[in-house]
Design an enzyme around this catalytic site. Structure first.
Site, PDB file in Angstrom:
ATOM      1  N   GLY A  13     -72.855 -28.394-103.615  1.00 23.68           N
ATOM      2  CA  GLY A  13     -71.750 -28.550-104.557  1.00 23.68           C
ATOM      3  C   GLY A  13     -70.592 -29.320-103.949  1.00 23.68           C
ATOM      4  O   GLY A  13     -70.324 -29.221-102.751  1.00 23.68           O
ATOM      5  N   ASP A 117     -74.422 -23.514 -96.229  1.00 27.84           N
ATOM      6  CA  ASP A 117     -75.488 -22.877 -95.457  1.00 27.84           C
ATOM      7  C   ASP A 117     -76.875 -23.248 -95.971  1.00 27.84           C
ATOM      8  O   ASP A 117     -77.786 -23.526 -95.179  1.00 27.84           O
ATOM      9  CB  ASP A 117     -75.305 -21.353 -95.424  1.00 27.84           C
ATOM     10  CG  ASP A 117     -75.141 -20.733 -96.807  1.00 27.84           C
ATOM     11  OD1 ASP A 117     -75.013 -21.494 -97.788  1.00 27.84           O
ATOM     12  OD2 ASP A 117     -75.147 -19.498 -96.904  1.00 27.84           O
ATOM     13  N   ASP A 142     -66.619 -21.367-100.847  1.00 26.22           N
ATOM     14  CA  ASP A 142     -66.786 -19.926-100.647  1.00 26.22           C
ATOM     15  C   ASP A 142     -66.455 -19.484 -99.224  1.00 26.22           C
ATOM     16  O   ASP A 142     -66.307 -18.281 -98.969  1.00 26.22           O
ATOM     17  CB  ASP A 142     -68.221 -19.508-100.968  1.00 26.22           C
ATOM     18  CG  ASP A 142     -68.552 -19.647-102.448  1.00 26.22           C
ATOM     19  OD1 ASP A 142     -67.612 -19.601-103.264  1.00 26.22           O
ATOM     20  OD2 ASP A 142     -69.737 -19.811-102.776  1.00 26.22           O
ATOM     21  N   GLY A 185     -67.428 -17.384-106.159  1.00 23.67           N
ATOM     22  CA  GLY A 185     -67.769 -16.454-105.088  1.00 23.67           C
ATOM     23  C   GLY A 185     -68.988 -15.663-105.508  1.00 23.67           C
ATOM     24  O   GLY A 185     -68.881 -14.500-105.891  1.00 23.67           O
ATOM     25  N   ARG A 186     -70.146 -16.340-105.482  1.00 21.36           N
ATOM     26  CA  ARG A 186     -71.373 -15.709-105.974  1.00 21.36           C
ATOM     27  C   ARG A 186     -71.791 -14.530-105.102  1.00 21.36           C
ATOM     28  O   ARG A 186     -72.218 -13.498-105.598  1.00 21.36           O
ATOM     29  CB  ARG A 186     -72.501 -16.749-106.019  1.00 21.36           C
ATOM     30  CG  ARG A 186     -73.812 -16.232-106.588  1.00 21.36           C
ATOM     31  CD  ARG A 186     -74.857 -17.332-106.666  1.00 21.36           C
ATOM     32  NE  ARG A 186     -75.213 -17.857-105.367  1.00 21.36           N
ATOM     33  CZ  ARG A 186     -74.927 -19.077-104.932  1.00 21.36           C
ATOM     34  NH1 ARG A 186     -74.267 -19.908-105.715  1.00 21.36           N
ATOM     35  NH2 ARG A 186     -75.286 -19.485-103.727  1.00 21.36           N
ATOM     36  N   HIS A 274     -65.150 -24.800-112.309  1.00 21.72           N
ATOM     37  CA  HIS A 274     -65.203 -25.965-111.444  1.00 21.72           C
ATOM     38  C   HIS A 274     -63.835 -26.580-111.160  1.00 21.72           C
ATOM     39  O   HIS A 274     -63.742 -27.524-110.364  1.00 21.72           O
ATOM     40  CB  HIS A 274     -66.140 -27.015-112.040  1.00 21.72           C
ATOM     41  CG  HIS A 274     -67.585 -26.620-111.946  1.00 21.72           C
ATOM     42  ND1 HIS A 274     -68.171 -25.751-112.838  1.00 21.72           N
ATOM     43  CD2 HIS A 274     -68.540 -26.931-111.045  1.00 21.72           C
ATOM     44  CE1 HIS A 274     -69.433 -25.564-112.504  1.00 21.72           C
ATOM     45  NE2 HIS A 274     -69.684 -26.262-111.424  1.00 21.72           N
TER      46      HIS A 274
END
Length: 350
Positions: A13, A117, A142, A185-186, A274
């Site tokens: 993203g 990551d 994040d 912030g999944r 977004h």
């Protein structure tokens, strides 16, 4: 080994500060070492095409505007694992060999990959399979890449969320409302808890700390009885879920409905989405991006590969990529940020 040409790509993203990284990589590579710099378009997907899609980056490409731009001038992708790539007919194929061949066609001596990551894990596997010289740079709003205190894009995202709380507070006070702000912030709540503290939230909900609706109700009662306020601010990370319950709506809507039913308060929900990604990068993000880009190029020059640049104790360092991939950096429920929130009387839902 002699280095003549390096590549740089952005993967995953988008976020604020990516162009500042690309600028720093290009300027250091050309001004210090005299290398060619190829920017690979649309992340690793640019290496699928024949010929591979890229643009040579030169000093005139980086006038004063690029440093200040959100997004990425190279393009990016956040889907399509090349080891398990979805095909038009519904099947999945391993297309990693195509990307490795595309890298070879560009004649790159090393690649600097800017990613989170997940992206860094995939690119490291490609590098090992294709014998690439790889250096990683962490970017994610994040801030959950392990082994670094800051990733590119995070500070700006916190600024956006804090500014949203600053704007919601007056209308909450004017209409005696509970304003609920849902932020990204999944899996981790770094944006929510940092912006919540900075923005004066009454309730902060993050995935790392399970919440109880009754505790939130009690907090609103305390706000009314102890502080004399009939309005409140709530900030919640998108990945928060109620214990033992499946919901068919986003968490902001869920909270808005239940808080209204429990307290009788008028609630409003704002989902930032977004907007946290596309803003002009903050000065701090530009600083981190520039430091990371310079250090990454210097690692290439020193022949130090399979490493990621990182920020630690007010310094730019580098760490083994093997220690980064497969891990994530969560909010520590016993850490100083959580202690600060609790010390301010903020309800964390537990």
């Amino acid at each position: 080994m002699a280095i003549n040409r390096i590549g740089v790509l952005t993967s995953g993203g988008d976020c604020a500060g990516l162009n500042a990284v690309i600028r720093a990589v290009t300027r250091r590579a050309i001004l210090k070492y005299g290398w060619q710099v190829y920017g690979v378009n649309d992340g690793s997907h640019g290496l699928f095409d024949r010929p591979p899609r890229f643009q040579e980056l030169t000093l005139p490409d980086f006038t004063g505007t690029v440093l200040r731009m959100g997004g990425t001038i190279l393009g990016s992708v956040n889907s399509g694992d090349p080891f398990d790539f979805p095909m038009p007919d519904g099947t999945r194929q391993d297309r990693s060999a195509e990307i490795i061949d595309g890298y070879a066609q560009l004649g790159l001596d090393a690649l600097i990959a800017i990613g989170g990551d997940g992206s860094l894990a995939i690119l490291r596997e490609l590098a090992q399979q294709g014998d690439w010289n790889l250096v990683g740079i962490p970017k994610t709003i994040d801030n959950d890449v392990d082994m670094t205190e800051n990733a590119v894009g995070y500070v700006t995202a916190v600024d956006v969320a804090t500014e949203a709380l600053d704007r919601l507070q007056p209308t909450a006070a004017s209409h005696n409302r509970v304003m609920i702000l849902e932020v990204m912030g999944r899996d981790h709540g770094h944006i929510a808890i940092n912006a919540g503290i900075a923005g004066g939230a009454d309730v902060i909900l993050i995935p790392e700390i399970p919440f109880d609706l009754d505790r939130i109700k009690s907090k609103f009662e305390d706000v009314l009885s102890e502080e004399g306020r009939s309005f409140a601010l709530v900030i919640v990370a998108e990945g928060v879920r109620p214990i033992g319950e499946t919901i068919d709506k986003n968490i902001g809507q869920y909270l808005g409905q239940h808080i209204a039913e429990m307290t009788g308060a008028e609630t409003r929900v704002t989902v930032l989405g977004h907007t946290q990604r596309g803003r002009t990068p903050s000065p701090r993000d530009r600083l981190f991006a520039s430091a990371f880009g310079i250090h990454a190029v210097d690692l290439v020059a020193e022949g130090k590969f399979d490493r990621m640049v990182a920020w630690s104790s007010r310094d730019c360092i580098d760490v083994p990529l093997a220690d980064v991939v497969g891990h994530s950096r969560a909010v520590d429920p016993d850490g100083s940020i959580v202690r600060t929130a609790r010390g301010l009387g903020i309800c964390l839902g537990d």
